[in-house]
Scaffold this motif. Structure first.
Motif, PDB file in Angstrom:
ATOM      1  N   LEU A 107       0.829  -1.218  -0.106  1.00 41.27           N
ATOM      2  CA  LEU A 107      -0.126  -0.064  -0.289  1.00 41.27           C
ATOM      3  C   LEU A 107       0.776   1.344  -0.043  1.00 41.27           C
ATOM      4  O   LEU A 107       0.653   2.219  -0.754  1.00 41.27           O
TER       5      LEU A 107
ATOM      6  N   ARG B  66       2.250   1.814  -3.190  1.00 40.29           N
ATOM      7  CA  ARG B  66       1.363   2.052  -4.235  1.00 40.29           C
ATOM      8  C   ARG B  66       0.858   3.535  -4.063  1.00 40.29           C
ATOM      9  O   ARG B  66       0.977   4.520  -5.039  1.00 40.29           O
ATOM     10  N   TYR B  67       0.384   3.837  -2.682  1.00 37.33           N
ATOM     11  CA  TYR B  67      -0.010   5.150  -2.569  1.00 37.33           C
ATOM     12  C   TYR B  67       1.092   5.859  -1.286  1.00 37.33           C
ATOM     13  O   TYR B  67       1.025   5.723  -0.296  1.00 37.33           O
ATOM     14  N   ARG B  68       1.906   6.720  -1.954  1.00 38.53           N
ATOM     15  CA  ARG B  68       3.023   7.283  -1.325  1.00 38.53           C
ATOM     16  C   ARG B  68       2.558   8.144  -0.003  1.00 38.53           C
ATOM     17  O   ARG B  68       3.077   8.105   0.941  1.00 38.53           O
ATOM     18  N   ARG B  69       1.292   8.654  -0.167  1.00 35.21           N
ATOM     19  CA  ARG B  69       0.782   9.709   0.966  1.00 35.21           C
ATOM     20  C   ARG B  69       0.688   8.698   2.276  1.00 35.21           C
ATOM     21  O   ARG B  69       0.319   9.250   3.211  1.00 35.21           O
ATOM     22  N   LEU B  70       0.437   7.422   2.070  1.00 34.33           N
ATOM     23  CA  LEU B  70       0.030   6.434   3.113  1.00 34.33           C
ATOM     24  C   LEU B  70       1.306   6.386   4.067  1.00 34.33           C
ATOM     25  O   LEU B  70       1.333   5.690   5.113  1.00 34.33           O
TER      26      LEU B  70
END
Ligand SMILES: Nc1ncnc2c1ncn2[C@@H]1O[C@H](COP(=O)(O)OP(=O)(O)OP(=O)(O)O)[C@@H](O)[C@H]1O
Ligand SMILES: [Mg+2]
Lengths: 217, 324
Positions: free
Chosen positions: A48, A51-55
């Motif tokens: 995750l 895939r989603y750097r802001r996480l």
């Protein structure tokens, strides 16, 4: 420790082989469950994050905070909800593995050289093929390094779970402390450390088997 | 050409804009099937971007790229990429796979049978001059830079792609190895009939390898011609400077002794013994080097043992100046 009592009573040790094996198996079981479940959760979270750097920020700060809670306090906080159970022990153990495992999985995969990445995409790998056939194999050395730290840490922490009635070598230490019997305390501690050393050595061998290209050249 | 299975590649008014700049600006040219087109130009002129739009690592902002008349955007990217060979300067071999596995990359993605893959790997390693018995089982870390470049080329050729994209493939090796790789690459390309888009900084490499040379500057195409034409008639001052003030000498590399008018009223028995023997297939550049090192004013040209005539320094000088 009563006066005149030797630090280690070898006869006691010699007569308790069966107990050591039993405690050892408990210790190994608690560790294996903790590291395996921890790895599965860490792997999913790592994908995750990739895939989603802001996480990345939230995941790092949450697992980082978990890592800093003293283990004794964490178990004490959980007992009112989950009781003196394996579940309580494992929630604690798993929490402590996450930070290290996620950090190593993510940095291992990010560490794959951009040329290799570009060549793979340019030759027609799908994103999934890229992950399983290129990125994960190349990240393996770093990932296994993370598993080694997580395993050794967990083996140490399992001794604390004796306090919530979960056996392992910690139960020897605990009972030794309650009865002022130094032999049992030392046996528990030495066995726990030995288990950690053996587990670490086995993981080193595993890593060498899994990554034959490392050091070729 | 043994098999003509290359595909034509056409750029039609292709542009690529990034937020802050134009990387490629209305680029149009056609590479005929089976030919090598070399893109040259200074750093940042848009060569790599142009190449990557062919296999859709970069999507054009405008315009079309057609392979054998079909727009590349019409095809699924992974399917398209498996039909296009791709070689980059850093080679990008997979460090965890053996040389054989690396070369087998695209055939495996295409699910060829094991036997077919093995046969193809052996064939390709031999083709690029690496003994399969010695190299197949090694890891990339166990190869020299030049050997890795060869593997990179073999890997790109594996599934017999009609088109190859090569981005400074021989950039990271020393001049002697580069020279050999270029020579071998030309032979392989001629035998396979692949259409090649080749990027380089090096004008000499462009002239040596290209059937067409595309000179780029600031994302635009400044000139698109065969190398001899480029040297003889640079489109403007920029191209003239880029090909260098020695472009006359460079042209000599493209001309052969056989293609030059020879002096026939020379008696080979009467000329000085130090006059070197030349063959018609030799380039004028090599012939000049022979003359200069032999300290002779002329060389004797023999074809199959028969005397054809003499080549003089004056004639070579004339060839340098003609059209220039
Ligand atoms: N992803 C990107 N985002 C923004 N600008 C880009 C990007 N990729 C390339 N550029 C810009 O586009 C221009 C062309 O880049 P490109 O890589 O095609 O040049 P090049 O001719 O291959 O240069 P070199 O010879 O140095 O490899 C450059 O000015 C570059 O900074
Ligand atoms: Mg470039």
């Amino acid at each position: 420790m009563t006066a005149g009592e030797p630090l280690i009573r070898w006869d006691w040790i010699a007569s308790h082989g069966g107990v050591f094996v039993e405690r050892g198996l408990q210790h190994i079981e608690l560790t294996l469950i903790g590291v395996t479940v921890g790895f599965i959760i860490a792997f999913a979270l790592s994908l995750l994050v990739l895939r989603y750097r802001r996480l990345e920020g939230p995941v790092t700060s949450i697992t980082g905070t978990l890592y800093t809670i003293p283990s004794l306090a964490l178990f004490a906080l959980l007992v009112p909800y989950t009781g003196f159970t394996v579940l309580t022990a494992e929630i604690g153990l798993v929490s402590y593995t996450l930070l290290i495992l996620i950090r190593n999985i993510v940095s291992g995969i990010r560490g794959v050289s951009p040329d290799v990445h570009e060549a793979a995409i340019g030759m027609g790998y799908t994103a999934r093929q890229l992950l399983w056939r290129i990125e994960l194999p190349l990240a393996l050395a770093v990932i296994v390094a993370g598993i080694r730290i997580a395993t050794v840490t967990t083996i140490g922490l399992v001794t604390v779970t004796a306090l919530i009635g979960q056996g392992g070598f910690g139960a020897l230490i605990l009972s030794g402390m309650l009865t002022f019997f130094s032999t049992e305390i030392i046996a528990g501690a030495v066995l726990s450390v030995s288990l950690a050393i053996v587990a670490d050595a086995m993981l080193v061998l595993l890593q060498q088997r899994l990554t034959p290209w490392v050091g070729a050249g | 050409m043994a098999t003509q299975r290359g595909a034509s590649v056409e750029f039609r008014e292709v542009s690529k804009r990034y937020s802050d700049q134009v990387a490629v600006d209305r680029l149009s040219f056609t590479v005929p099937a089976g030919k090598i087109c070399v893109l040259v130009g200074p750093s940042g002129s848009g060569k790599t971007t142009s190449l990557k739009m062919v296999n859709r690592l970069v999507e054009p902002s405008e315009g079309q790229i057609l392979i054998d008349g079909t727009n590349v955007l019409a095809e699924e990217p992974t399917t398209l990429r498996r039909r296009i060979g791709y070689v980059i300067q850093q080679v990008g071999l997979f460090p965890h796979q053996t040389i054989a596995e690396n070369v087998a990359t695209v055939p495996r993605l295409l699910r060829w049978s094991g036997e077919r893959i093995d046969a193809r790997v052996t064939e390709l390693l031999t083709l690029v001059g690496l003994d399969p018995r010695r190299y197949a089982k090694r890891y990339p870390a166990q190869l020299s830079g030049g050997e890795r470049q060869r593997v990179g080329v073999a890997r790109a050729l594996a599934a017999e792609p009609p088109v190859m994209l090569m981005d400074e493939p021989f950039g990271a090796v020393d001049p002697i190895v580069r020279d050999r790789l270029q020579q071998e690459f030309l032979q392989i390309q001629r035998s396979q009939g692949t259409t090649v888009l080749f990027v380089t900084h090096d004008i000499d490499e462009a002239i040596r390898l290209g059937d067409r040379v595309a000179v780029m500057r600031g994302g635009r195409l400044v000139q698109f011609s065969p190398p001899a034409e480029l040297l003889a008639h640079p489109a403007n001052e920029f191209v003239a400077q880029f090909v260098g003030s020695d472009r006359g000498l460079k042209r000599l590399a493209l001309l052969t002794v056989g293609g030059t008018e020879l002096e026939t009223d020379v008696d080979p028995a009467r000329v000085e013994p130090k006059a070197p023997r030349l063959e018609p297939s030799m380039s004028l550049r090599d012939a000049l080097a022979r003359l200069l090192t032999s300290e002779s004013e002329l060389g004797l040209v023999y074809e199959d043992g028969r005397f054809r005539g003499a080549l003089t320094l004056r004639q070579i000088g004339h060839m340098i100046r003609s059209d220039a």
